[in-house]
Design a protein around this motif. Sequence first.
Motif, PDB file in Angstrom:
ATOM      1  N   VAL A 204      24.251  45.700  43.551  1.00  0.00           N
ATOM      2  CA  VAL A 204      25.598  45.129  43.630  1.00  0.00           C
ATOM      3  C   VAL A 204      25.517  43.628  43.368  1.00  0.00           C
ATOM      4  O   VAL A 204      24.901  42.879  44.144  1.00  0.00           O
ATOM      5  CB  VAL A 204      26.249  45.392  45.014  1.00  0.00           C
ATOM      6  N   GLY A 205      26.134  43.190  42.271  1.00  0.00           N
ATOM      7  CA  GLY A 205      26.211  41.770  41.942  1.00  0.00           C
ATOM      8  C   GLY A 205      27.526  41.189  42.410  1.00  0.00           C
ATOM      9  O   GLY A 205      28.281  41.813  43.158  1.00  0.00           O
ATOM     10  N   GLU A 206      27.786  39.969  41.937  1.00  0.00           N
ATOM     11  CA  GLU A 206      28.972  39.234  42.387  1.00  0.00           C
ATOM     12  C   GLU A 206      30.211  39.632  41.586  1.00  0.00           C
ATOM     13  O   GLU A 206      31.205  40.114  42.126  1.00  0.00           O
ATOM     14  CB  GLU A 206      28.653  37.756  42.208  1.00  0.00           C
ATOM     15  N   GLY A 207      30.133  39.436  40.300  1.00  0.00           N
ATOM     16  CA  GLY A 207      31.258  39.747  39.431  1.00  0.00           C
ATOM     17  C   GLY A 207      30.854  39.501  37.995  1.00  0.00           C
ATOM     18  O   GLY A 207      29.860  38.816  37.738  1.00  0.00           O
ATOM     19  N   PRO A 208      31.607  40.036  37.042  1.00  0.00           N
ATOM     20  CA  PRO A 208      31.247  39.874  35.638  1.00  0.00           C
ATOM     21  C   PRO A 208      31.291  38.412  35.194  1.00  0.00           C
ATOM     22  O   PRO A 208      32.150  37.647  35.627  1.00  0.00           O
ATOM     23  CB  PRO A 208      32.332  40.671  34.889  1.00  0.00           C
ATOM     24  N   GLY A 209      30.358  38.039  34.326  1.00  0.00           N
ATOM     25  CA  GLY A 209      30.392  36.749  33.644  1.00  0.00           C
ATOM     26  C   GLY A 209      30.914  36.965  32.229  1.00  0.00           C
ATOM     27  O   GLY A 209      31.466  38.027  31.914  1.00  0.00           O
ATOM     28  N   LYS A 210      30.685  35.956  31.384  1.00  0.00           N
ATOM     29  CA  LYS A 210      31.218  35.999  30.014  1.00  0.00           C
ATOM     30  C   LYS A 210      30.700  37.216  29.226  1.00  0.00           C
ATOM     31  O   LYS A 210      31.475  37.955  28.616  1.00  0.00           O
ATOM     32  CB  LYS A 210      30.813  34.697  29.309  1.00  0.00           C
ATOM     33  N   ASN A 211      29.381  37.406  29.270  1.00  0.00           N
ATOM     34  CA  ASN A 211      28.793  38.511  28.489  1.00  0.00           C
ATOM     35  C   ASN A 211      29.279  39.865  28.974  1.00  0.00           C
ATOM     36  O   ASN A 211      29.555  40.767  28.185  1.00  0.00           O
ATOM     37  CB  ASN A 211      27.264  38.475  28.589  1.00  0.00           C
ATOM     38  N   GLU A 212      29.353  39.986  30.309  1.00  0.00           N
ATOM     39  CA  GLU A 212      29.776  41.261  30.905  1.00  0.00           C
ATOM     40  C   GLU A 212      31.232  41.553  30.536  1.00  0.00           C
ATOM     41  O   GLU A 212      31.599  42.686  30.236  1.00  0.00           O
ATOM     42  CB  GLU A 212      29.606  41.205  32.426  1.00  0.00           C
ATOM     43  N   ASP A 213      32.057  40.498  30.555  1.00  0.00           N
ATOM     44  CA  ASP A 213      33.471  40.629  30.207  1.00  0.00           C
ATOM     45  C   ASP A 213      33.615  41.050  28.740  1.00  0.00           C
ATOM     46  O   ASP A 213      34.487  41.846  28.383  1.00  0.00           O
ATOM     47  CB  ASP A 213      34.167  39.283  30.465  1.00  0.00           C
TER      48      ASP A 213
ATOM     49  N   GLU B 159      30.054  45.740  30.584  1.00  0.00           N
ATOM     50  CA  GLU B 159      28.971  46.331  31.389  1.00  0.00           C
ATOM     51  C   GLU B 159      28.350  45.248  32.268  1.00  0.00           C
ATOM     52  O   GLU B 159      28.161  44.117  31.805  1.00  0.00           O
ATOM     53  CB  GLU B 159      27.914  46.912  30.429  1.00  0.00           C
ATOM     54  N   PRO B 160      28.042  45.581  33.555  1.00  0.00           N
ATOM     55  CA  PRO B 160      27.450  44.563  34.431  1.00  0.00           C
ATOM     56  C   PRO B 160      26.039  44.153  33.988  1.00  0.00           C
ATOM     57  O   PRO B 160      25.296  44.976  33.442  1.00  0.00           O
ATOM     58  CB  PRO B 160      27.357  45.266  35.802  1.00  0.00           C
ATOM     59  N   PHE B 161      25.712  42.917  34.233  1.00  0.00           N
ATOM     60  CA  PHE B 161      24.359  42.395  34.026  1.00  0.00           C
ATOM     61  C   PHE B 161      23.804  42.687  32.623  1.00  0.00           C
ATOM     62  O   PHE B 161      22.791  43.364  32.463  1.00  0.00           O
ATOM     63  CB  PHE B 161      23.401  42.924  35.123  1.00  0.00           C
ATOM     64  N   VAL B 162      24.501  42.169  31.623  1.00  0.00           N
ATOM     65  CA  VAL B 162      24.018  42.289  30.246  1.00  0.00           C
ATOM     66  C   VAL B 162      23.649  40.931  29.640  1.00  0.00           C
ATOM     67  O   VAL B 162      23.192  40.857  28.503  1.00  0.00           O
ATOM     68  CB  VAL B 162      25.036  43.017  29.322  1.00  0.00           C
TER      69      VAL B 162
ATOM     70  N   ARG C 154      21.811  36.879  30.563  1.00  0.00           N
ATOM     71  CA  ARG C 154      20.447  36.436  30.920  1.00  0.00           C
ATOM     72  C   ARG C 154      20.017  36.999  32.271  1.00  0.00           C
ATOM     73  O   ARG C 154      18.859  37.360  32.463  1.00  0.00           O
ATOM     74  CB  ARG C 154      20.378  34.909  30.934  1.00  0.00           C
ATOM     75  N   SER C 155      20.941  37.059  33.231  1.00  0.00           N
ATOM     76  CA  SER C 155      20.603  37.635  34.541  1.00  0.00           C
ATOM     77  C   SER C 155      20.176  39.089  34.383  1.00  0.00           C
ATOM     78  O   SER C 155      19.274  39.570  35.070  1.00  0.00           O
ATOM     79  CB  SER C 155      21.804  37.618  35.481  1.00  0.00           C
ATOM     80  N   GLY C 156      20.856  39.787  33.477  1.00  0.00           N
ATOM     81  CA  GLY C 156      20.546  41.189  33.236  1.00  0.00           C
ATOM     82  C   GLY C 156      19.149  41.366  32.665  1.00  0.00           C
ATOM     83  O   GLY C 156      18.442  42.321  33.009  1.00  0.00           O
TER      84      GLY C 156
ATOM     85  N   THR D 249      26.552  47.673  39.752  1.00  0.00           N
ATOM     86  CA  THR D 249      27.979  47.387  39.852  1.00  0.00           C
ATOM     87  C   THR D 249      28.176  45.977  40.422  1.00  0.00           C
ATOM     88  O   THR D 249      27.207  45.248  40.625  1.00  0.00           O
ATOM     89  CB  THR D 249      28.678  48.484  40.703  1.00  0.00           C
ATOM     90  N   ASN D 250      29.409  45.599  40.676  1.00  0.00           N
ATOM     91  CA  ASN D 250      29.724  44.258  41.166  1.00  0.00           C
ATOM     92  C   ASN D 250      30.760  44.308  42.285  1.00  0.00           C
ATOM     93  O   ASN D 250      31.510  45.278  42.406  1.00  0.00           O
ATOM     94  CB  ASN D 250      30.294  43.409  40.017  1.00  0.00           C
ATOM     95  N   CYS D 251      30.814  43.234  43.079  1.00  0.00           N
ATOM     96  CA  CYS D 251      31.819  43.131  44.153  1.00  0.00           C
ATOM     97  C   CYS D 251      33.228  43.070  43.586  1.00  0.00           C
ATOM     98  O   CYS D 251      34.153  43.642  44.147  1.00  0.00           O
ATOM     99  CB  CYS D 251      31.588  41.865  44.978  1.00  0.00           C
TER     100      CYS D 251
ATOM    101  N   VAL E 134      17.677  37.741  46.272  1.00  0.00           N
ATOM    102  CA  VAL E 134      18.253  36.570  45.591  1.00  0.00           C
ATOM    103  C   VAL E 134      18.884  37.068  44.286  1.00  0.00           C
ATOM    104  O   VAL E 134      18.564  38.149  43.798  1.00  0.00           O
ATOM    105  CB  VAL E 134      17.188  35.477  45.285  1.00  0.00           C
ATOM    106  N   HIS E 135      19.785  36.269  43.726  1.00  0.00           N
ATOM    107  CA  HIS E 135      20.421  36.635  42.454  1.00  0.00           C
ATOM    108  C   HIS E 135      19.410  36.413  41.323  1.00  0.00           C
ATOM    109  O   HIS E 135      18.671  35.426  41.349  1.00  0.00           O
ATOM    110  CB  HIS E 135      21.670  35.760  42.238  1.00  0.00           C
ATOM    111  N   PRO E 136      19.378  37.310  40.333  1.00  0.00           N
ATOM    112  CA  PRO E 136      18.417  37.101  39.240  1.00  0.00           C
ATOM    113  C   PRO E 136      18.596  35.752  38.536  1.00  0.00           C
ATOM    114  O   PRO E 136      17.616  35.176  38.044  1.00  0.00           O
ATOM    115  CB  PRO E 136      18.676  38.269  38.285  1.00  0.00           C
TER     116      PRO E 136
HETATM  117  N1  URA Z   1      26.080  38.098  37.616  1.00  0.00           N
HETATM  118  C1  URA Z   1      26.650  38.998  38.461  1.00  0.00           C
HETATM  119  O1  URA Z   1      26.693  38.790  39.658  1.00  0.00           O
HETATM  120  N2  URA Z   1      27.124  40.122  37.930  1.00  0.00           N
HETATM  121  C2  URA Z   1      27.052  40.412  36.641  1.00  0.00           C
HETATM  122  O2  URA Z   1      27.492  41.497  36.232  1.00  0.00           O
HETATM  123  C3  URA Z   1      26.456  39.463  35.783  1.00  0.00           C
HETATM  124  C4  URA Z   1      25.982  38.313  36.286  1.00  0.00           C
END
Ligand code: URA
Length: 198
Positions: free
Chosen positions: A39-48, A52-55, A57-59, A79-81, A157-159
Motif C-alpha cells: 500500500v503506497g500513498e497515492g499516484p504520481g505523474k507516471n501512475e496517473d 497503474e501504481p508504482f510505475v 522511479r519508485s516502482g 495499491t494506494n491509500c 520506508v517508501h521506495p
Molecule cells: N508513490 C506512491 O506512494 N504510490 C505510487 O503509486 C507511486 C509512487
Amino acid sequence: MEQFDGLCVQDCERCPELVDSRSRIVNGVGPEDADLLFVGEGPGKNEDEQGEPFVGRSGTVLDDALSEAGVLREEVRITNCVRCRPPENRDPTKEELANCRGYLDSEIAAVEPVVVVTLGKVPSEHLLERSVGITGEAGDIVETRFGERSQRVLLSVHPAATLYDRSQRETFFETIAEAVDLTGLGGGGNGQSRLGDY
Ligand code: URA
C-alpha cells in the motif's frame, strides 16, 4: 455517481481537487488473492498517466527489491491509500484519505493477504491510525484489526526514500525480503542463489 466492485473504483467524485488534478482513477494491480499487498500513498505523474501504481522511479526500486527477494511484481498486489493523483504531488489530505478509506478496506478484505506492507509514513499512519516514525519503525510487524479481521502489517520506508538517501536502500531491501519470507514466496532465497543451486 460512485461505481465500485469491491476491488476497483470505476467512478468517484468525492474529492473535488483530486477530480480536477487526475487524468484517471488508478486502481490496485495484481492477483485478487495475493499473499502480499503493498500500500503506497497515492499516484504520481507516471501512475496517473499509465493508470497503474508504482510505475515510475519508485516502482523500479520496488521491482528491484522484489526481484532480489525472488518474487515477480506480477505475483503481488500493489495499491494506494488514495486512487487519484493529488495536485503537484502534495500529500493527500485527511479528508481525501478518509474518502478513499472504504475502497482500501474493501480491497484488503477481498484479497485477504498474509501481509500488508505499508510503503512510507502516510500509509503506515493511515492504516495504524497513529503517528509513525517510519525510519525507526521500518521492518516492524504490527497485528492490526480491520473490522472483523486481524491483519499483519509490515511497516516499510517508501521506495523513493532510497533515491535521496542511500542508507535507506538497505532498510528497504531488507524489509521487502522480510515480507517475502513471511509469505513463503520467493523460494527462501534470491533468484541468483537459486540458479546457483543447479
Ligand atoms: N508513490 C506512491 O506512494 N504510490 C505510487 O503509486 C507511486 C509512487
